[in-house]
Motif scaffolding. Sequence first.
Motif, PDB file in Angstrom:
ATOM      1  N   ARG A   1       0.565  -0.558   0.172  1.00  0.00           N
ATOM      2  CA  ARG A   1       0.222   0.169   0.377  1.00  0.00           C
ATOM      3  C   ARG A   1       0.757   1.334   0.106  1.00  0.00           C
ATOM      4  O   ARG A   1       0.246   1.850  -0.567  1.00  0.00           O
TER       5      ARG A   1
ATOM      6  N   ASP B   1       1.067   4.038  -3.239  1.00  0.00           N
ATOM      7  CA  ASP B   1       0.768   5.420  -2.372  1.00  0.00           C
ATOM      8  C   ASP B   1       1.592   6.064  -3.111  1.00  0.00           C
ATOM      9  O   ASP B   1       1.702   7.272  -3.567  1.00  0.00           O
TER      10      ASP B   1
ATOM     11  N   GLU C   1      -4.923  -7.624  -2.423  1.00  0.00           N
ATOM     12  CA  GLU C   1      -3.842  -6.115  -2.195  1.00  0.00           C
ATOM     13  C   GLU C   1      -3.112  -5.354  -4.136  1.00  0.00           C
ATOM     14  O   GLU C   1      -2.953  -4.990  -3.781  1.00  0.00           O
TER      15      GLU C   1
END
Length: 332
Positions: free
Chosen positions: A118, A122, A164
Amino acid sequence: MDFGLVLQTDPPATAVVDLMRRAERSGFRYGWTFDSAVLWQEPFVIYSRILEHTERLVVGPMVTNPSTRTPEVTASTFATLNDMYGNRTVCGIGRGDSAMRVAGRKPNTLASLRESIRVIRDLAEGREADVGGTPLRIPWIRDGKLPVWMAAYGPKALALAGQEADGFILQLADPFLTEWMIKHVREAAAEAGRDPAAVSICVAAPAYVGDDLAHAREQCRWFGGMVGNHVADLVERYGEHSGMVPEALTAYIKQRHGYDYSHHGRAGNPSTDFVPDEIVDRFCLLGPVEAHRERLEHLRELGVDQFAVYAMHDAKEATIDAYGEHLIPALG
C-alpha cells in the motif's frame, strides 16, 4: 499474452542491458531482474540504463522485498525512473528469500508486506501514505503510475495477492498448480470486493528451446531448488499433509538437505541434486518450439496474462531469438 525476460544482474551490467535490448527487439514487453544486494549488482542502477536504451520495455524486480530498502526509498526510486522515462516500471515484491537470508535475516511477515504494498504504490503515485505513524507524500511526483505485483505460493500469501496486489507472480509453470493458485488469488480478490479479472497473472519459469532434453534439464534444475526454498517454508508452516498446499508442490522436497545461496539461480547448483526430472519438466518449459507453444497455450487458457522467461542458462540469446521468431508472434 505478454512476454517478459528475467535475468540476474551479474556483471558486466552492459551484458544485462544488451540482452534486454535484444528482448525488446524480439517482442518482449517486460524486463525483470533478480534483486539481492549481496549476490548481484544493484538492479535499480541498471534499470536506468535499460530504460535509456529501450523504447517500450517495462522493467522491475522479480522480486524486491519490504526490508532491503525502506518503502519510501523504494517508492521514490521507482518514481524517479518513471519521471525520467515515462511510467515504464513495475514493482514485483515478496517476503524476501535470498536478499534476506544471505544477510542473516528472516523473510518479512505478510503483515509487513501488506503495509508495504500500500505504502509503495501510494507514495510512488503521488498520494499520501502513513509510514510508521508518520504521514508522508513525495511532493515532486506528477502523474506517477506504479503497478505492484506480488509473488506468492502459500494460501495466506495467495489471499494477500488477491486482496492487495495489482498482479500475481507465480514462479513455476506447472498447469495444475497454476490453475490452483490463480483460483485462490481470484477468490480472495472477489471476497475483498475487487474485480478478480483486474489482477494480472504472471507465470515466470526457465524456458530452454532445443531438442537435447537432458542438457536442458541440467541447465534448469536449479529452478526446482530455488522454488524448494519457498516450499520448505510452506511445509514448516502448514505441515506436509495439511491439505492447505497441494502435494503436487510439496512432495518433491523430501530429499532436500539445506541450500547454499552462493549458487542461487545458477546452472549446476549442487544444492539442487534432489530435484527430479519430473519436477524440472513440470516447472519449466523445455524442448522444441512446439512443446513451448503447447504449454503456453494451456497457461493462456488458465488466465495467464504474461509468461516471463528465466534465462539463467547457456542459451540466453538462442531462447530470446526463438521466442521472438516463433512464439511471441503466435501468442503475443
